[in-house]
Design an enzyme around this catalytic site. Sequence first.
Site, short mmCIF file in Angstrom:
data_model
loop_
_atom_site.label_atom_id
_atom_site.label_comp_id
_atom_site.label_asym_id
_atom_site.label_seq_id
_atom_site.Cartn_x
_atom_site.Cartn_y
_atom_site.Cartn_z
N CYS A 1 35.98 33.52 48.78
CA CYS A 1 34.56 33.34 48.12
C CYS A 1 34.07 32.08 47.65
CB CYS A 1 34.55 34.43 47.22
SG CYS A 1 34.76 36.13 47.67
N HIS B 1 28.80 33.26 41.89
CA HIS B 1 29.29 34.13 42.95
C HIS B 1 29.14 35.76 42.60
CE1 HIS B 1 31.58 36.03 46.33
NE2 HIS B 1 32.41 36.54 45.29
N ASN C 1 28.99 42.12 47.42
CA ASN C 1 29.82 40.85 47.61
C ASN C 1 29.66 40.29 49.13
OD1 ASN C 1 31.32 38.60 47.97
ND2 ASN C 1 32.98 39.64 46.50
N1 ACO Z 1 34.74 55.19 42.52
C1 ACO Z 1 35.12 56.17 41.74
N2 ACO Z 1 36.40 55.75 41.21
C2 ACO Z 1 36.95 54.54 41.09
C3 ACO Z 1 36.24 53.93 42.64
C4 ACO Z 1 35.09 54.22 43.16
N3 ACO Z 1 34.48 53.59 44.04
N4 ACO Z 1 37.33 53.05 42.84
C5 ACO Z 1 38.31 52.98 41.93
N5 ACO Z 1 38.24 54.02 41.22
C6 ACO Z 1 38.89 54.76 40.22
C7 ACO Z 1 40.41 54.23 40.29
O1 ACO Z 1 40.94 55.06 41.36
C8 ACO Z 1 40.93 54.30 38.80
O2 ACO Z 1 41.26 55.72 38.66
P1 ACO Z 1 42.55 56.18 37.87
O3 ACO Z 1 42.34 55.76 36.46
O4 ACO Z 1 42.61 57.75 37.97
O5 ACO Z 1 43.87 55.71 38.41
C9 ACO Z 1 39.82 54.19 37.98
O6 ACO Z 1 38.66 54.45 39.03
C10 ACO Z 1 39.74 52.72 37.29
O7 ACO Z 1 40.16 51.76 38.37
P2 ACO Z 1 40.33 50.34 38.12
O8 ACO Z 1 40.55 49.52 39.37
O9 ACO Z 1 41.12 50.05 36.88
O10 ACO Z 1 38.51 49.97 37.99
P3 ACO Z 1 38.15 48.64 37.36
O11 ACO Z 1 37.27 49.00 36.27
O12 ACO Z 1 39.14 47.47 37.42
O13 ACO Z 1 37.12 48.42 38.63
C11 ACO Z 1 36.76 47.08 40.52
C12 ACO Z 1 37.59 48.17 39.94
C13 ACO Z 1 35.25 47.02 40.39
C14 ACO Z 1 37.20 46.84 42.06
C15 ACO Z 1 37.13 45.69 39.52
O14 ACO Z 1 38.47 45.64 39.48
C16 ACO Z 1 36.80 44.32 40.18
O15 ACO Z 1 35.55 44.12 40.43
N6 ACO Z 1 37.61 43.60 40.62
C17 ACO Z 1 37.34 42.20 41.18
C18 ACO Z 1 37.04 42.24 42.65
C19 ACO Z 1 36.45 41.23 43.04
O16 ACO Z 1 35.53 40.17 42.21
N7 ACO Z 1 36.68 40.58 44.34
C20 ACO Z 1 36.30 39.42 44.55
C21 ACO Z 1 37.21 38.58 45.51
S1 ACO Z 1 36.73 39.04 47.06
C22 ACO Z 1 37.15 37.86 47.88
O17 ACO Z 1 37.48 36.66 47.65
C23 ACO Z 1 37.18 38.18 49.64
#
Ligand code: ACO
Length: 334
Positions: free
Chosen positions: A116, A256, A286
């Site tokens: 990214c 980003h 994204n």
């Molecule tokens: N819908 C409903 N529930 C979900 C979903 C969804 N789409 N996705 C995950 N959950 C659940 C999980 O299973 C978990 O359930 P559990 O507590 O029963 O285990 C719960 O939601 C919490 O999951 P977390 O992973 O802790 O959620 P978080 O608040 O961290 O959000 C997210 C997840 C949005 C992916 C976040 O971690 C994030 O944005 N991370 C950064 C991603 C990013 O910026 N990537 C960029 C780089 S990409 C590149 O370079 C190509």
Amino acid sequence: MGQTRAVITGIQGFAPEDLLTNQDLEKMVDTTDEWIITRTGIKERHILKGEGLGTSDIASPAVKGLLEKTGTHPDEIDMVICATVTPDYVFPATANVVSDKCGIKNAFSFDMNAACSGFIYSLVTASKFIESGSHKKIIVIGADKMSAITDYTKRDTCVLFGDGGAALLLEPSEEGYGIQDAILKTDGAGMAHLHQKAGGSVKPASHETIDAREHYIYQEGQAVFKFAVSKMADVADDIMKKNNLKAEDIAWLVPHQANMRIIDATTRRMGINKEQVMINISKYGNTTNGTIPICLWEWEDQLKKGDNIVLAAFGGGFTWGAVYLKWGYNSTKN
Ligand code: ACO
């Protein structure tokens, strides 16, 4: 005559027509519109549909539009860099395919892979060729067809990504406009948390890699989130301090667009108002290398000559960085 800097003289984006909304995703995986909006800020994404279409089919319309709107003949372009993690092919470079599709024959072209952060890495690389005087008109593209590497059975990643991109023209300026400074960083140890397991030379494609769904993005969301929140805010703050910029000196932050909560953290750290931040994540998700140039394209009409702009990115690798630039033109609509 002042120092030669590389200034953006035009920008054009392209987003495929088809939309994938949160409501569509609710029918595909166990998720809700409310969860996606609260955790990410995303409502819909553009998706490139159609057999045999790749990232060059996003980049080429952007480049053609850019050449037309800046009145540039393809023969004048002497370099093309395409930042992408979803190249049309492992080789040749997508930049070569785009050059061919756009009639660009006098350029040398190559791809940049820094996840990214690839767009800002490319912009800074291109700026050095302009500053040295060796090249005069460079096209920098940030484009990705993320739908090609997104596993639509995995709710934790499929809600995040979309397809799109934009291309900009970089030229020399002796008037003080253009790219002023940049900080670019890499930490290869971050690979463990965000990568594509198969399809490279370590694990070429096989029946086993396909059965194991290893040709899609593998992401440990929380680890990436923690890294991104601190690094993107740190680097934006660092570039302000390095250039004696106060919050009131900055016209726009262009972050980003990966997660609304990461954008908010960077905005708070810089001490700027939300109205000064380009945010369109709700409409695109994204798009990896597409996010920052798509923002500049969407906001082009509001930008004024001399505006101080900070670009900030982070991504797989891990990679991160910030660019400080002075915008070089008033839109004809201003
Ligand atoms: N819908 C409903 N529930 C979900 C979903 C969804 N789409 N996705 C995950 N959950 C659940 C999980 O299973 C978990 O359930 P559990 O507590 O029963 O285990 C719960 O939601 C919490 O999951 P977390 O992973 O802790 O959620 P978080 O608040 O961290 O959000 C997210 C997840 C949005 C992916 C976040 O971690 C994030 O944005 N991370 C950064 C991603 C990013 O910026 N990537 C960029 C780089 S990409 C590149 O370079 C190509």
